[in-house]
Scaffold this motif. Sequence first.
Motif, PDB file in Angstrom:
ATOM      1  N   UNK A 188       0.847  -1.199   0.000  1.00 16.31           N
ATOM      2  CA  UNK A 188       0.000   0.000   0.000  1.00 16.31           C
ATOM      3  C   UNK A 188       0.877   1.241   0.000  1.00 16.31           C
ATOM      4  N   UNK A 189       0.536   2.152  -0.877  1.00 19.63           N
ATOM      5  CA  UNK A 189       1.268   3.417  -0.947  1.00 19.63           C
ATOM      6  C   UNK A 189       0.465   4.502  -0.223  1.00 19.63           C
ATOM      7  N   UNK A 190       1.082   5.196   0.730  1.00 19.77           N
ATOM      8  CA  UNK A 190       0.353   6.255   1.439  1.00 19.77           C
ATOM      9  C   UNK A 190      -0.169   7.307   0.464  1.00 19.77           C
ATOM     10  N   UNK A 191      -1.416   7.717   0.657  1.00 17.62           N
ATOM     11  CA  UNK A 191      -1.982   8.784  -0.171  1.00 17.62           C
ATOM     12  C   UNK A 191      -2.896   9.649   0.680  1.00 17.62           C
ATOM     13  N   UNK A 192      -3.231  10.805   0.152  1.00 20.77           N
ATOM     14  CA  UNK A 192      -3.984  11.785   0.935  1.00 20.77           C
ATOM     15  C   UNK A 192      -5.360  11.286   1.342  1.00 20.77           C
ATOM     16  N   UNK A 241      -6.050   8.027   1.742  1.00 19.39           N
ATOM     17  CA  UNK A 241      -5.892   6.720   2.394  1.00 19.39           C
ATOM     18  C   UNK A 241      -6.786   5.673   1.728  1.00 19.39           C
ATOM     19  N   UNK A 242      -6.799   5.687   0.390  1.00 23.47           N
ATOM     20  CA  UNK A 242      -7.660   4.796  -0.384  1.00 23.47           C
ATOM     21  C   UNK A 242      -6.827   3.673  -0.986  1.00 23.47           C
ATOM     22  N   UNK A 243      -7.305   2.418  -0.804  1.00 26.59           N
ATOM     23  CA  UNK A 243      -6.642   1.256  -1.378  1.00 26.59           C
ATOM     24  C   UNK A 243      -7.726   0.263  -1.799  1.00 26.59           C
ATOM     25  N   UNK A 244      -7.700  -0.157  -3.063  1.00 25.68           N
ATOM     26  CA  UNK A 244      -8.726  -1.052  -3.569  1.00 25.68           C
ATOM     27  C   UNK A 244      -8.110  -2.130  -4.448  1.00 25.68           C
ATOM     28  N   UNK A 245      -8.632  -3.353  -4.326  1.00 32.61           N
ATOM     29  CA  UNK A 245      -8.171  -4.466  -5.150  1.00 32.61           C
ATOM     30  C   UNK A 245      -9.227  -4.867  -6.179  1.00 32.61           C
ATOM     31  N   UNK A 246     -10.314  -4.131  -6.256  1.00 31.33           N
ATOM     32  CA  UNK A 246     -11.397  -4.448  -7.178  1.00 31.33           C
ATOM     33  C   UNK A 246     -11.046  -3.900  -8.552  1.00 31.33           C
ATOM     34  N   UNK A 247     -11.043  -4.787  -9.563  1.00 33.99           N
ATOM     35  CA  UNK A 247     -10.643  -4.408 -10.913  1.00 33.99           C
ATOM     36  C   UNK A 247     -11.741  -4.766 -11.901  1.00 33.99           C
ATOM     37  N   UNK A 265       1.512  -7.042 -12.484  1.00 35.15           N
ATOM     38  CA  UNK A 265       0.723  -6.223 -11.562  1.00 35.15           C
ATOM     39  C   UNK A 265       1.087  -4.747 -11.678  1.00 35.15           C
ATOM     40  N   UNK A 266       2.374  -4.460 -11.851  1.00 32.82           N
ATOM     41  CA  UNK A 266       2.802  -3.065 -11.988  1.00 32.82           C
ATOM     42  C   UNK A 266       2.187  -2.428 -13.222  1.00 32.82           C
ATOM     43  N   UNK A 267       2.075  -3.223 -14.298  1.00 35.38           N
ATOM     44  CA  UNK A 267       1.508  -2.698 -15.537  1.00 35.38           C
ATOM     45  C   UNK A 267      -0.013  -2.583 -15.466  1.00 35.38           C
ATOM     46  N   UNK A 268      -0.635  -3.447 -14.667  1.00 23.16           N
ATOM     47  CA  UNK A 268      -2.098  -3.511 -14.682  1.00 23.16           C
ATOM     48  C   UNK A 268      -2.820  -2.794 -13.565  1.00 23.16           C
ATOM     49  N   UNK A 282      -2.471   3.558 -10.639  1.00 20.25           N
ATOM     50  CA  UNK A 282      -1.947   4.270  -9.471  1.00 20.25           C
ATOM     51  C   UNK A 282      -3.063   4.671  -8.508  1.00 20.25           C
ATOM     52  N   UNK A 283      -4.260   4.920  -9.061  1.00 17.90           N
ATOM     53  CA  UNK A 283      -5.375   5.341  -8.224  1.00 17.90           C
ATOM     54  C   UNK A 283      -5.861   4.289  -7.242  1.00 17.90           C
ATOM     55  N   UNK A 284      -5.460   3.026  -7.452  1.00 14.72           N
ATOM     56  CA  UNK A 284      -5.865   1.967  -6.524  1.00 14.72           C
ATOM     57  C   UNK A 284      -5.050   1.987  -5.235  1.00 14.72           C
ATOM     58  N   UNK A 285      -3.937   2.733  -5.223  1.00 14.57           N
ATOM     59  CA  UNK A 285      -3.168   2.903  -3.987  1.00 14.57           C
ATOM     60  C   UNK A 285      -2.124   1.843  -3.726  1.00 14.57           C
ATOM     61  N   UNK A 286      -1.718   1.084  -4.776  1.00 10.44           N
ATOM     62  CA  UNK A 286      -0.709   0.035  -4.595  1.00 10.44           C
ATOM     63  C   UNK A 286       0.468   0.267  -5.543  1.00 10.44           C
TER      64      UNK A 286
END
Length: 310
Positions: free
Chosen positions: A254-258, A260-266, A289-292, A295-299
């Motif tokens: 998880x990457x910290x973001x303003x 605090x949103x993290x989602x695995x739903x694609x 995974x990096x390609x797919x 960034x908005x998913x927070x990972x």
Amino acid sequence: MSVTTQLSEKICGSEEQQVIPNEDSVSDMMELLSVDVELSSSAANREETLCSKNVMRKQRNWERRLEAKRHKRKEEKQRRKQNQQEKDVVPQFSKRVIKAITKERLEEARKTGPRLCVDLSMTDCMSHKEISRLAGQIRRLYGSNKKAQQPFHLFLTDMKKDGLLYRECIRMNAGFLNYLIDVTEESWIELFPSEDIIYLTPDASEALEQVDEDKVYILGGLVDESIQKKISYTRAKELGVQMARLPIDEYMVKKPNSKNFHSKILAIKPRLFEILLTYRDTESWTTALSAGIPAGKGYVASSEALPEVP
């Protein structure tokens, strides 16, 4: 008082005191004039020298900028030349040949490729707008499979020919009836042995380790703007089939973001399906995974993660 002024006063004086200059006086006056001229000339020389330095500095700056532009143009020319050479190496095919090659790959995948089904049994849970979006995702999914070097054998299961989704696919997707894809009203659970099935859902506890040629992978055909949780998970659990999720937790952090949103739903095509295709080409989950994962998913990939600042 300037030297010139002093000289004038010496020559002229006042009306009351008229002085007739003698030879010594004339000599003194000439000496004073000479000093004044030398001082004026020296000041002019200093000003001229200062101006010359400014001009020279500007000239050097201009020459440096000109040289930088020349160097940049040279590098750009070399880069274009290299790109052109790389293009010349790649064989150029006509559209007809490319179409034939693509068709051959898809036909081969239907014989020997791993099978992937889109479970369309959940359209009753979706609105008209969501079904239209699902039809668009099916078009993009097929487009990605056509471009892949190692395509899947695709199935659309539970596709009712009298249903709204079928009509939307025909309306929105040019050539849908000619897609090299198996479309059936049957359910995937009726088509394949349950021991060969792996249902892909983000709610599964086990991570997908690899894409096995002998397995059948199921994607839930669901566009849910209201985010009804665990619909595909519940369906797979009721049918007693194996479930798996993408190994996001194993290869990403998880990457910290303003927010605090993290989602695995694609969504079907834009993310999950392309991740599977990339993994088949590279055999690297980190790359896929990096390609797919947007960034908005927070990972981010574990190797790209930076330590948090305390």
